[in-house]
Design a protein around this motif. Structure first.
Motif, PDB file in Angstrom:
ATOM      1  N   PRO A   1    -123.235   1.670   0.295  1.00  0.00           N
ATOM      2  CA  PRO A   1    -122.395   2.973   0.899  1.00  0.00           C
ATOM      3  C   PRO A   1    -123.714   4.016   1.699  1.00  0.00           C
ATOM      4  N   ASN A   2    -123.599   4.296   3.102  1.00  0.00           N
ATOM      5  CA  ASN A   2    -124.112   5.394   3.167  1.00  0.00           C
ATOM      6  C   ASN A   2    -124.148   6.826   3.073  1.00  0.00           C
ATOM      7  N   VAL A   3    -125.706   7.381   2.710  1.00  0.00           N
ATOM      8  CA  VAL A   3    -125.631   8.213   2.255  1.00  0.00           C
ATOM      9  C   VAL A   3    -124.839   9.685   2.491  1.00  0.00           C
ATOM     10  N   THR A   4    -125.051   9.272   3.368  1.00  0.00           N
ATOM     11  CA  THR A   4    -124.407  10.534   4.420  1.00  0.00           C
ATOM     12  C   THR A   4    -122.621  10.030   4.989  1.00  0.00           C
ATOM     13  N   GLY A   5    -121.769   9.208   4.246  1.00  0.00           N
ATOM     14  CA  GLY A   5    -120.125   8.615   4.553  1.00  0.00           C
ATOM     15  C   GLY A   5    -119.680   8.974   3.354  1.00  0.00           C
ATOM     16  N   THR A   6    -118.431   9.176   3.368  1.00  0.00           N
ATOM     17  CA  THR A   6    -117.926   9.669   2.603  1.00  0.00           C
ATOM     18  C   THR A   6    -116.471   8.401   2.745  1.00  0.00           C
ATOM     19  N   LEU A   7    -115.732   9.290   1.071  1.00  0.00           N
ATOM     20  CA  LEU A   7    -115.300   7.798   1.138  1.00  0.00           C
ATOM     21  C   LEU A   7    -113.824   7.100   2.259  1.00  0.00           C
ATOM     22  N   HIS A   8    -114.160   6.064   2.579  1.00  0.00           N
ATOM     23  CA  HIS A   8    -113.243   5.528   3.658  1.00  0.00           C
ATOM     24  C   HIS A   8    -112.033   4.514   3.452  1.00  0.00           C
ATOM     25  N   MET A   9    -110.296   4.033   3.681  1.00  0.00           N
ATOM     26  CA  MET A   9    -109.763   3.618   3.841  1.00  0.00           C
ATOM     27  C   MET A   9    -110.491   1.237   2.937  1.00  0.00           C
ATOM     28  N   GLY A  10    -111.490   1.299   3.907  1.00  0.00           N
ATOM     29  CA  GLY A  10    -112.172   0.358   3.522  1.00  0.00           C
ATOM     30  C   GLY A  10    -113.357   0.033   2.204  1.00  0.00           C
ATOM     31  N   HIS A  11    -113.541   1.231   2.255  1.00  0.00           N
ATOM     32  CA  HIS A  11    -114.100   1.994   0.841  1.00  0.00           C
ATOM     33  C   HIS A  11    -113.055   1.391  -0.064  1.00  0.00           C
ATOM     34  N   ALA A  12    -112.022   2.138  -0.384  1.00  0.00           N
ATOM     35  CA  ALA A  12    -111.080   2.271  -1.436  1.00  0.00           C
ATOM     36  C   ALA A  12    -110.786   0.964  -1.246  1.00  0.00           C
ATOM     37  N   PHE A  13    -110.720   0.123  -0.799  1.00  0.00           N
ATOM     38  CA  PHE A  13    -109.767  -1.788  -0.382  1.00  0.00           C
ATOM     39  C   PHE A  13    -111.186  -2.774  -1.290  1.00  0.00           C
ATOM     40  N   GLN A  14    -112.255  -2.415  -0.648  1.00  0.00           N
ATOM     41  CA  GLN A  14    -113.366  -3.065  -1.093  1.00  0.00           C
ATOM     42  C   GLN A  14    -113.782  -2.498  -3.049  1.00  0.00           C
ATOM     43  N   HIS A  15    -113.375  -1.468  -2.825  1.00  0.00           N
ATOM     44  CA  HIS A  15    -113.965  -0.970  -4.701  1.00  0.00           C
ATOM     45  C   HIS A  15    -113.081  -1.047  -5.445  1.00  0.00           C
ATOM     46  N   THR A  16    -111.719  -1.535  -5.117  1.00  0.00           N
ATOM     47  CA  THR A  16    -110.519  -1.791  -6.045  1.00  0.00           C
ATOM     48  C   THR A  16    -110.632  -3.046  -6.408  1.00  0.00           C
ATOM     49  N   LEU A  17    -110.614  -3.957  -5.468  1.00  0.00           N
ATOM     50  CA  LEU A  17    -111.042  -4.959  -6.030  1.00  0.00           C
ATOM     51  C   LEU A  17    -111.964  -5.533  -6.830  1.00  0.00           C
TER      52      LEU A  17
END
Length: 971
Positions: free
Chosen positions: A43-59
């Protein structure tokens, strides 16, 4: 008594458990067993966790935890991307708010980059902290930042080798250009949105004075750079004009009439302008025709760039360097000198912004009588996703990678199955892109990033090398030859394309050995979104193959997008963005409103979003915990579709965690004093019980079946089916039924049955927690730590063996059938009690009639269980159901269950209930009869489905007859 609190509260243990896991080194590879590797899309170093991250990271986390428990040597490679454009924007914004008067340009390149590193140290790990909060079990000690020295060495080496192989070149081509950032950007950073615009029809006079051609355009200002007008070669209206010329209005420049089948004869007049320096399609047309000589008489052979880097018309003000450039040989200017621009663009437009130039051009066309028509027109407008500005197709000198040979190889690797897409249909998207691949623009006019390893001498000759020293040595350039390094940096997708092997130490042999290159390349699976199949997945495949001879990963699991509950894409402007951390930890209504409306420029939009938020979340968002969010994500992860995220689902899965918690409390309270005979080594599965009761045999069989299903669903990446199977086993089979079926043994006089049941309760609960752990790691760990000591276990649930089919092998088929009969009996009797509103503590009589011999045997076998579970005062067999007094009836197979009504209910109310139930059953019978009467259904439906329908009809008829007989008794 159990040490577990009386209620499930994830805030009390989730963060604590994660700190314990990470500090203990539980996420690190074991170095033993078959390797299983996942690359985190950085993920981008500037970013914050969003729902797409939560989805893919869960899997991803579920896969890692599952394989870790299976004994694999698991590595989840962590890391972040330096995000060139985003980071420059963030740091520039911060400089502006500090009020010190510092800007990017005033600091200079080195000073600004120092500020970026300072920001990185202070704020650059926000998203990593957030990833920990959702349970990401990656090896943080190995994490890589794409600007780390190891990664930087890989980038320089890759660039040099590609250049040596003839695959990197510097040339002039059209790119997406952001006039605010003043840099080229990738297609992925361009958002095409439908907007209201206009279509202008302009009259172009034939040079010989014999007539005119009317051209339709949506960008009239670009006509100043026209190189031709174009018609379809088969358009009879204009066939006689092909090869002649027109005089370009406002400029007096003579341009040819050409033919190309790109023209849509139905659009406008069927005549279009060709502006190759300002339109991607026109540029392709120019490439097809430039060899014919039709453009030879034009300035720069028709590649006439009329704009400066900030989207102003060239002229006397032209000459300021583009973003990231200096006015030297390393600049990436438009490719035509100012003198040429001055000759070909009337001075009246020099220095005008592109939209001011549009107004001026239209006014002058109208004054000259050349503006034929203006009408509204819907058009796709490309905007930069960072700045929101309209993107210009722009002709610049950039660095490119030749993609034809690499693309052919990348396609072959997927076609051969060496890289497999899941779901399989995504290979079609990959194939389409690879078959139409274009050369890759890899340079960006920025300061933050990997600076291009190329140096220029005073004549503008470029030398590529790993360092200036190497360049001088290889090319015999003495100290008297001045060299200037290219000002541009490589786009972040270039360094990301090297991720599978740059994270493993390539090209340094010592680093590769230390980081396990030979062991962890290729990785096992990449979990990513479909939107970056080309931008990242394809490039990793091509680069990894080119530099290492390996594929980067064996499987590519492609996920959908996370949308809101109504299927709408989440966006700030819609006010429907959900922050996963707000779902995990909760947020007040006022804080949620502030988060959703901050930064909105339009007060009306902010007011609308605030109103909608207060209506949808009047009490804010409660804390659901990470486990509930993760289970929701997994349960919605069906193949080939986007997911509609609904907080009601998250609430349901929080209830599921609570159900599991309460079941564990019941087991612990009913197994006090039970202890394993010996402590087992950490990571060893508990001893399998030797079941005494049928209920134990039944639950062990269900556990076996569920373990087999889980293995298959993990193998197929069917997280939705996995969630469904585990939910069913946990909630219905264990928490509801086995806990209930265990009570007679726990409360009975048979000591052996009680002791065995306690062992089985603990064993199945422990195995259930292991089954669930990859999806809901926190609650399973907290409960496992309370359960494990009773079975002689220690350590952490994440290192326990994952349940496998065959762990508790036994011939339990007979017990399964018997217990299913018992369950049907209990359910039927509880339904009768509920319908009659019988108080829970009141006992009732049960009369049995008809049935088969097996029913009599089972009734005798489960006599005590039936009495205990359904509060029966007696069980009595009748020779015939006709002998029964007025009674509520139920049917299990052919067995009739009769509960005498005397003293229990109002007979009139019971008559009404029976009439209603009879009507419902007769409706079901009619449905079955209609299906079976349909020749189409009987002929086309699978035989098993038809047979099932016939059996349903038979069962409904049995129920109707029993109900009718009972109703007849009530008069």
């Amino acid at each position: 008594m159990t040490s577990l609190s009386s209620s499930y509260d994830p805030t009390q243990f989730e963060s604590r458990l994660y700190q314990q896991w990470e500090s203990s080194g539980a996420f690190k590879p074991s170095g033993k067993g078959e390797p299983y590797t996942i690359l985190l899309p950085p993920p981008n170093v500037t970013g914050t966790l969003h729902m797409g991250h939560a989805f893919q990271h869960t899997l991803q986390d579920a896969l890692v935890r599952y394989h870790r428990m299976r004994g694999y040597d698991t590595l989840w490679q962590m890391g972040t991307d330096h995000a060139g454009i985003a980071t420059e924007m963030v740091v520039s914004r911060n400089l502006a708010t500090e009020g010190k008067g510092e800007t990017r340009d005033s600091l200079g390149r080195e000073g600004f980059i120092a500020k970026v590193w300072e920001w990185k140290q202070q704020s650059g790990d926000t998203i990593e902290r957030q990833m920990r909060r959702i349970g990401t079990s990656g090896d943080w000690s190995r994490r890589v930042f794409t600007m780390d020295p190891m990664a930087a060495e890989a980038v320089a080496e890759a660039f040099v080798k590609l250049h040596e192989d003839g695959l990197i070149y510097r040339g002039q081509r059209l790119v997406n250009w952001d006039p605010v950032l003043k840099t080229a950007i990738s297609d992925l950073e361009v958002v095409n949105e439908e907007e209201d615009g206009h279509l202008w029809s302009i009259e172009y006079p034939l040079t010989d004075g014999s007539g005119t051609l009317v051209v339709a355009t949506t960008r009239p200002e670009t006509m100043l750079g026209d190189a031709a007008v174009m018609v379809h070669p088969e358009d009879e209206r204009y066939a006689h004009l092909i090869g002649r010329s027109v005089t370009l209005p406002l400029t007096g420049r003579e341009i040819p009439v050409i033919a190309d089948d790109y023209v849509d004869r139905e659009f406008g007049t069927g005549v279009v302008k060709v502006t190759p320096a300002h339109d991607f399609n026109d540029y392709q047309v120019w490439n097809r025709h430039v060899g014919t000589g039709v453009f030879d008489a034009l300035p720069n052979r028709g590649l006439i760039n009329i704009f400066t880097p900030d989207a102003k018309v060239v002229g006397h003000s032209h000459g300021s360097p583009a973003h990231g450039e200096t006015a030297d040989v390393a600049t990436h200017d438009a490719g035509i000198p100012d003198a040429n621009a001055l000759l070909n663009v009337p001075s009246a437009y020099h220095g005008l912004d592109r939209y001011d130039a549009r107004k001026a051009v239209l006014a002058d066309l109208e004054a000259a009588g050349r503006l034929v028509e203006t009408k509204p027109h819907k058009l796709q407008v490309p905007r930069g996703d960072r700045t929101g500005q309209v993107i210009e197709p722009y002709l610049t000198d950039q660095w490119f990678v030749k993609m034809d040979r690499l693309g052919a190889r990348g396609l072959a690797l997927a076609e051969s199955g060496k890289v497999k897409f899941v779901p399989g249909n995504w290979i079609n998207t990959y194939r389409h892109w690879m078959e139409n691949i274009q050369d890759w623009c890899i340079s960006r006019q920025l300061w933050w990033g990997h600076r291009i390893p190329a140096w220029y001498d005073g004549q503008g000759k470029a030398y590529v090398g790993r360092s200036e020293t190497e360049v001088r040595t290889l090319n015999n350039l003495g100290p008297d030859v001045a060299l200037t390094q290219d000002n541009d940096v490589l786009e972040t997708w270039f360094s990301s394309a090297l991720w599978p092997f740059s994270t493993m130490g390539w090209p340094d042999a010592d680093a590769m050995a230390k980081r396990g290159y030979e062991r962890y390349v290729p990785s096992s699976v990449l979990v990513t979104g479909f939107d970056i199949i080309f931008f990242w997945v394809a490039r990793m495949i091509m680069m990894t193959d080119h530099f290492t001879g390996e594929v980067p990963f064996h499987d590519v699991y492609v996920t959908g997008l996370v949308r809101d509950k109504d299927g709408q894409k989440m966006s700030k402007s819609k006010g429907n963005i959900l922050d996963p951390l707000d779902i995990i930890d909760g947020i007040t209504l006022d804080a949620l409103v502030a988060k959703r409306t901050t930064g909105l420029m339009q007060p009306k939009m902010a007011e609308k979003i605030e109103k909608a938020t207060r209506k949808e979340f009047p009490d804010g968002i409660p804390a659901f915990g990470a486990d509930a969010l993760r289970f929701t994500m997994a349960a919605l992860a069906g193949h080939g579709r986007d997911i509609k995220f609904d907080l009601n689902r998250a609430e349901g899965y929080k209830n599921f965690c609570n159900k599991l918690w309460n079941a564990a409390r019941f087991v612990l309270m009913n197994t006090e004093g039970f202890a394993a005979r010996e402590a087992l080594p950490a990571g060893q599965a508990p001893a399998v019980p030797q079941p005494v009761t049928d209920a134990e045999r039944w639950i062990l069989a269900q556990l076996e079946r569920t373990a087999a299903e889980a293995a298959q669903h993990f193998a197929d990446y069917r997280f939705d089916l996995l969630s469904q199977a585990l939910y069913e086993f946990a909630w219905n089979q264990f928490c509801d039924w086995f806990v209930e079926l265990a009570k007679p043994a726990l409360n009975g006089d048979d000591a052996a049955a009680a002791e065995s049941t306690r062992h089985t309760l603990l064993y199945v609960l422990e195995r259930l927690l292991c089954l669930l752990h990859p999806l809901v790691p926190f609650v399973t760990e907290e409960l496992w730590l309370a359960v494990a000591p009773k079975l002689g276990l220690s350590g952490t649930v994440m290192r326990q063996p994952y349940p496998q089919a065959g762990d508790a092998a036994g011939d339990f088929a007979a017990a399964e059938a018997d217990v299913e009969w018992l369950k049907a009996m209990v359910s039927a009797l509880r339904k009768v009690r509920s319908e009659l509103n019988v108080a829970p503590g009141k006992t009732v009589a049960l009369l049995l009639a008809d049935g088969v011999e097996a029913d009599r045997a089972r009734a005798a076998r489960f006599d005590s269980q039936l009495r205990f579970l359904t509060r029966l005062e007696r069980i009595e067999w009748l020779a015939s159901a006709d002998q029964a007094p007025a009674a509520a009836a139920a049917v299990v197979g052919e067995l009739k269950l009769l509960v005498p009504l005397e003293g229990l209910v109002d007979l009139g109310a019971e008559r009404t209930r029976l009439d209603k139930e009879l009507k419902r059953v007769e409706g079901e019978i009619a449905k079955c009869q209609n299906k079976l009467a349909s020749e189409t259904f009987v002929a086309n439906a699978p035989a098993a489905v038809v047979e099932q329908e016939r059996k349903r009809l038979l069962d409904w008829n049995v129920q109707r007859d029993a109900l009718a007989a009972q109703r007849a008794k009530l008069g």
